[in-house]
Design a protein around this motif. Sequence first.
Motif, PDB file in Angstrom:
ATOM      1  N   LEU A  42       0.843  -1.190   0.000  1.00  0.00           N
ATOM      2  CA  LEU A  42       0.000   0.000   0.000  1.00  0.00           C
ATOM      3  C   LEU A  42       0.880   1.242   0.000  1.00  0.00           C
ATOM      4  O   LEU A  42       1.720   1.400   0.888  1.00  0.00           O
ATOM      5  CB  LEU A  42      -0.905   0.017   1.235  1.00  0.00           C
ATOM      6  CG  LEU A  42      -1.779  -1.211   1.486  1.00  0.00           C
ATOM      7  CD1 LEU A  42      -2.594  -1.018   2.769  1.00  0.00           C
ATOM      8  CD2 LEU A  42      -2.701  -1.481   0.307  1.00  0.00           C
ATOM      9  N   GLU A  43       0.703   2.103  -0.978  1.00  0.00           N
ATOM     10  CA  GLU A  43       1.410   3.383  -1.032  1.00  0.00           C
ATOM     11  C   GLU A  43       0.512   4.421  -0.367  1.00  0.00           C
ATOM     12  O   GLU A  43      -0.487   4.846  -0.941  1.00  0.00           O
ATOM     13  CB  GLU A  43       1.714   3.772  -2.472  1.00  0.00           C
ATOM     14  CG  GLU A  43       2.591   2.764  -3.203  1.00  0.00           C
ATOM     15  CD  GLU A  43       2.794   3.123  -4.662  1.00  0.00           C
ATOM     16  OE1 GLU A  43       2.129   4.079  -5.142  1.00  0.00           O
ATOM     17  OE2 GLU A  43       3.597   2.459  -5.325  1.00  0.00           O
ATOM     18  N   ILE A  44       0.846   4.827   0.856  1.00  0.00           N
ATOM     19  CA  ILE A  44      -0.056   5.655   1.650  1.00  0.00           C
ATOM     20  C   ILE A  44       0.287   7.136   1.531  1.00  0.00           C
ATOM     21  O   ILE A  44       1.401   7.561   1.831  1.00  0.00           O
ATOM     22  CB  ILE A  44      -0.042   5.225   3.128  1.00  0.00           C
ATOM     23  CG1 ILE A  44      -0.467   3.754   3.257  1.00  0.00           C
ATOM     24  CG2 ILE A  44      -0.971   6.117   3.944  1.00  0.00           C
ATOM     25  CD1 ILE A  44      -0.510   3.248   4.686  1.00  0.00           C
ATOM     26  N   ASN A  45      -0.709   7.905   1.104  1.00  0.00           N
ATOM     27  CA  ASN A  45      -0.655   9.362   1.070  1.00  0.00           C
ATOM     28  C   ASN A  45      -2.050   9.854   1.443  1.00  0.00           C
ATOM     29  O   ASN A  45      -2.860  10.188   0.584  1.00  0.00           O
ATOM     30  CB  ASN A  45      -0.276   9.871  -0.326  1.00  0.00           C
ATOM     31  CG  ASN A  45       1.072   9.360  -0.800  1.00  0.00           C
ATOM     32  OD1 ASN A  45       2.101   9.852  -0.365  1.00  0.00           O
ATOM     33  ND2 ASN A  45       1.067   8.370  -1.669  1.00  0.00           N
ATOM     34  N   SER A  46      -2.364   9.869   2.729  1.00  0.00           N
ATOM     35  CA  SER A  46      -3.728  10.154   3.153  1.00  0.00           C
ATOM     36  C   SER A  46      -3.754  10.807   4.518  1.00  0.00           C
ATOM     37  O   SER A  46      -3.019  10.410   5.423  1.00  0.00           O
ATOM     38  CB  SER A  46      -4.537   8.845   3.195  1.00  0.00           C
ATOM     39  OG  SER A  46      -5.820   9.056   3.771  1.00  0.00           O
TER      40      SER A  46
END
Length: 239
Positions: free
Chosen positions: A50-54
């Motif tokens: 998962l590439e997380i940007n949140s």
Amino acid sequence: MRVSVNGMIASDEDAGIVRFFGLDKVFRMVCPQDIRDAIANTPPGDTLTLEINSGGGSLYAGFEMYSLLVAAEVPTRAEVQSLAGSAASILLAGVQTACCTPVGQVMIHLPSTVTEGNEVAHRESLGMLQAATESIINAYAAKCGGRITRAALKAKMKAETFLTADEAKEIGLIDQIIGQNSPITPAQVMNCMGGGLMNGGLPDMDKLREAYAKAHTPTKPDEHTRAEAQLALELMRII
């Protein structure tokens, strides 16, 4: 397999409505069904990353995603590229290997909600928020593996703490800083950060739900088509 967790953490229902009207390029959302699909579509022997940007979103959608990840029968990994804030930090706690770039941050804080009604309603909300806080700490504590106490985690949540990659690694919320040769060591209520870091805010979901229901109400032929619903949205100025 790599999946982008970019935007607001939302329920399946809200994400479906936003996507129905084609607004997902403006109001990016990630929902539990996205995680279900990602787990199901991860090839045998591959790792789901998962590439997380949140900055966060719906707490209970975050809980659902966390539960899906901890039960996943495929290897799971997260990479915080910019921010894993609020509900997104709960996803981070659910993967087997949590990573962060040197510039990434993890933000943790107390959940919040809006209550209308008498004192009984407000007391019920308070009880719900207190229980939600303990559930969040359960996820963090399981990931941290005893490197920080529950009391210390709660204190950081009360202070709405932004953790650098090094700080998050020190307490165990992440296992590895990307680019460093460090060994991997042994996680309607909103858990969503405010301010300007949410990239412009969100549409009025109540109006959007009303338009969505109207678009799906059987009427005369050609009435309330998707194009007319989109026009109604523009007239309501919720885009």
